[in-house]
Each structure stands twice: as structure tokens, then as C-alpha cells.
Scaffold this active site. Structure first.
Site, short mmCIF file in Angstrom:
data_model
loop_
_atom_site.label_atom_id
_atom_site.label_comp_id
_atom_site.label_asym_id
_atom_site.label_seq_id
_atom_site.Cartn_x
_atom_site.Cartn_y
_atom_site.Cartn_z
N PRO A 87 0.75 -1.22 -0.01
CA PRO A 87 0.06 0.06 0.08
C PRO A 87 0.89 1.19 0.03
O PRO A 87 0.42 2.40 -0.26
CB PRO A 87 -0.78 -0.30 1.44
CG PRO A 87 -0.70 -1.63 1.82
CD PRO A 87 0.39 -2.02 1.01
N GLU A 114 0.88 -7.43 8.69
CA GLU A 114 0.89 -5.90 8.73
C GLU A 114 2.19 -5.64 7.97
O GLU A 114 2.30 -4.40 7.86
CB GLU A 114 0.95 -5.96 10.09
CG GLU A 114 -0.28 -5.98 10.83
CD GLU A 114 -1.41 -5.32 10.28
OE1 GLU A 114 -1.58 -4.14 10.08
OE2 GLU A 114 -2.40 -6.15 9.88
N ARG A 152 -0.21 -7.61 -21.64
CA ARG A 152 -1.11 -7.26 -22.75
C ARG A 152 -0.40 -6.03 -23.51
O ARG A 152 -0.70 -5.43 -24.69
CB ARG A 152 -2.56 -6.79 -22.27
CG ARG A 152 -2.59 -5.55 -21.40
CD ARG A 152 -3.89 -5.44 -20.76
NE ARG A 152 -5.20 -5.97 -21.73
CZ ARG A 152 -5.52 -5.06 -22.65
NH1 ARG A 152 -5.08 -3.86 -22.93
NH2 ARG A 152 -6.52 -5.30 -23.42
N ASP A 167 -5.09 1.31 -30.15
CA ASP A 167 -4.49 2.43 -30.69
C ASP A 167 -5.69 3.55 -30.85
O ASP A 167 -5.39 4.66 -30.47
CB ASP A 167 -4.15 2.04 -32.25
CG ASP A 167 -2.44 1.91 -32.06
OD1 ASP A 167 -1.89 1.76 -30.97
OD2 ASP A 167 -1.93 2.18 -33.30
C1 9D3 Z 1 -2.70 -1.01 9.32
C2 9D3 Z 1 -2.15 -0.54 8.02
N1 9D3 Z 1 -2.58 -1.07 6.68
C3 9D3 Z 1 -2.17 -0.29 5.75
C4 9D3 Z 1 -3.21 0.50 5.29
C5 9D3 Z 1 -1.37 -2.18 7.02
C6 9D3 Z 1 -1.76 -3.25 5.61
C7 9D3 Z 1 -2.89 -3.29 5.09
C8 9D3 Z 1 -3.07 -4.35 4.05
C9 9D3 Z 1 -0.68 -3.80 5.08
C10 9D3 Z 1 -0.77 -4.62 4.08
C11 9D3 Z 1 -2.05 -4.79 3.53
C12 9D3 Z 1 -2.11 -5.85 2.14
N2 9D3 Z 1 -2.26 -5.05 1.10
C13 9D3 Z 1 -1.39 -5.24 0.03
O1 9D3 Z 1 -0.27 -6.22 0.38
C14 9D3 Z 1 -1.23 -4.42 -1.15
C15 9D3 Z 1 -2.04 -3.49 -1.52
C16 9D3 Z 1 -3.21 -3.09 -0.93
O2 9D3 Z 1 -3.69 -3.29 0.07
N3 9D3 Z 1 -3.92 -1.86 -1.56
C17 9D3 Z 1 -3.41 -1.43 -3.02
N4 9D3 Z 1 -2.44 -1.94 -3.66
C18 9D3 Z 1 -1.73 -3.07 -2.92
S1 9D3 Z 1 -0.21 -3.75 -3.25
C19 9D3 Z 1 -0.13 -4.63 -1.95
#
Ligand code: 9D3
Length: 243
Positions: A87, A114, A152, A167
Site C-alpha cells: 500500500p 501487517e 497485454r 490504438d
Molecule cells: C494497518 C495499516 N495497513 C495499511 C493501510 C496495513 C496493511 C494493510 C493491507 C498492510 C498490508 C496490506 C495488504 N495489502 C497489500 O499488500 C497491497 C495493496 C493494498 O492493500 N492496496 C493497494 N495496493 C496494494 S499492493 C499490496
């Protein structure tokens, strides 16, 4: 191109890559997708992949050793991008997809829990990507999104007709409304202009619909959209009309 995916849930990933455009790209030899279970790279008796955070706090943290062992087993004489899906990464979009499509080999690490031990970020990872501002349970779905958007782009991944269509839609506008038979469904009619056979008028109507729809739904896209001077003027008039 070769894409390596490191995950704790390999079963989540196999399905989507065995269908549709990605499957075709794999079958054509344009891309090879290899999935690794991070747990297979543990060296302790209980195959532990996570642990409590130093300093205390909620949740678990992915240990660095198994991820490092997996990455090192993949690395070769070539340069390999190591991308953590998190995230906290830079926001994924079409430009990033095009950038990644230029790589010959990459490793995608799916985080979970986490988080991932910060030393993985500092010393192994070369790039961090998020697919949007919403909370997923892990990086697996994000990895699938990235792989789909990147594959893609590879020359030959799309059929000739699909590629031409892509395109003609790279105007930066949203698409116009589409209709097919029947001409009337439950009393709901297809716009008359589309049945007229007047191709110039149809093209004009579609273009106008694209612009109106983009103005209403994604005005942010209009700044960079491919519009003629006249269309810009019409747009300014429409904007003022909405105020
Ligand atoms: C407690 C805070 N959280 C962050 C908002 C912790 C947390 C939440 C969810 C840590 C990891 C995750 C799992 N998500 C991903 O690994 C992830 C992700 C996402 O949650 N949203 C958008 N893109 C991605 S890419 C990997």
C-alpha cells in the site's frame, strides 16, 4: 519477459494466468510466469515465515530470510527488478505498466500480514507499487493486476484487431456508449443516429459522447486528452453551461 512471483498463497495466482490474453501470451512464448511459495525458502523445522514486531504492536511481520533466499535463488547474470507490492508503493497506472513492459525480467513480492521487514525494502527491493487507495488482504490480487496490464503491452500479446482498437482508443477520453441488437429491448431504444448509416455523423456523435462523458465522470483526464482546438472550445462552453 520472465515474471517471478513470490507469495505465501501460490494457489491464489495460478488460475487467472491460465486464461484469456495472459494464457495466449504464455503459449506464444512472450512471457514466462513462475510462482514461488515463500514458505519453501525457510530453513527451520517449522517453516516459519513471520514473527512478532520488534518494539511490540499488533500483527505479524514477514521475516527477511525466506524472502532473501527466494530472491537470491532467482537472480542471475542479468539485471532483475525486484518489486514489492505494498500500500505504500507508487500508484500503478498505464504509464507504469508501459515502463514495466520494457523490463526483461522482474520479481514481484506479495506482502501480507501487517508488513514486511524493512530490511527487505532497503536492501533487496528496487521498486514499490500500490494498485490504489483501498485495503487488500495481500499483494496477490495486486500482482495479478500488474501482470495483466504489463503482459497485454507485450508486442504480439493482443490479436491484430485488438491492438488496432487499443490504438484508436488512446485519445485519453472515456469510451462512447455501445449498443447491439435488439434495436428495442423492453421499450429501451438504441440512439437513432447509430441506425442512420451515416458514418460521418456516427463518428461525430461518438466523439461528442466521449467528451461529454469524460467531462462529467473524469474531468481530470481532459487536461491531457487529445482534443482539437474546436473541441476545446466546445468543451469550455459546456463547462460554463454546467456552472
Ligand atoms: C494497518 C495499516 N495497513 C495499511 C493501510 C496495513 C496493511 C494493510 C493491507 C498492510 C498490508 C496490506 C495488504 N495489502 C497489500 O499488500 C497491497 C495493496 C493494498 O492493500 N492496496 C493497494 N495496493 C496494494 S499492493 C499490496
Amino acid at each position: 519477459m520472465r515474471i517471478h512471483i513470490l507469495t505465501l498463497f501460490p494457489n491464489m495466482l495460478s488460475g487467472p494466468f491460465s486464461e484469456s490474453i495472459i494464457k495466449r501470451a504464455v503459449d506464444r512464448g512472450l512471457v514466462e510466469i513462475v510462482i514461488y511459495n515463500i514458505r519453501d525458502y525457510t530453513s527451520d523445522r517449522h517453516h516459519v515465515v513471520d514473527d512478532y514486531p520488534f518494539g511490540g504492536g499488533q500483527g505479524m511481520v514477514l521475516k527477511p530470510e525466506p524472502i532473501s533466499a527466494a530472491v537470491e535463488s532467482i537472480k542471475n547474470e542479468y539485471e532483475v527488478s525486484v518489486i514489492l507490492l505494498t500500500p505504500q508503493g507508487r500508484l500503478f497506472n498505464q504509464m507504469v505498466a508501459e515502463e514495466l513492459a520494457g523490463y526483461s525480467e522482474m520479481i514481484l513480492i506479495c506482502g501480507h500480514y501487517e508488513g514486511v521487514d524493512e530490511r527487505v525494502r532497503e536492501h533487496l527491493v528496487t521498486d514499490e507499487i500500490s494498485i490504489g487507495d483501498y485495503v487488500l488482504s495481500g499483494g496477490e490480487l495486486a500482482a495479478m493486476v500488474v501482470v495483466d496490464a504489463v503482459v497485454r503491452q507485450l508486442p504480439g500479446a493482443l490479436g491484430a484487431e485488438e491492438a488496432v482498437r487499443e490504438d484508436s482508443h488512446s485519445s485519453g477520453l472515456l469510451e462512447y456508449p455501445q449498443y447491439t441488437r435488439p434495436r428495442v429491448f423492453q421499450g429501451w431504444e438504441v440512439p437513432q443516429v447509430l441506425l442512420s448509416g451515416n458514418h460521418a455523423e456516427i463518428a461525430r456523435w461518438r466523439r461528442e459522447q466521449s467528451i461529454i462523458r469524460t467531462l462529467r465522470r473524469r474531468p481530470d483526464l481532459l487536461e491531457r486528452a487529445d482534443l482539437s482546438r474546436e473541441e476545446r472550445m466546445v468543451l469550455e462552453r459546456m463547462k460554463r453551461g454546467e456552472e
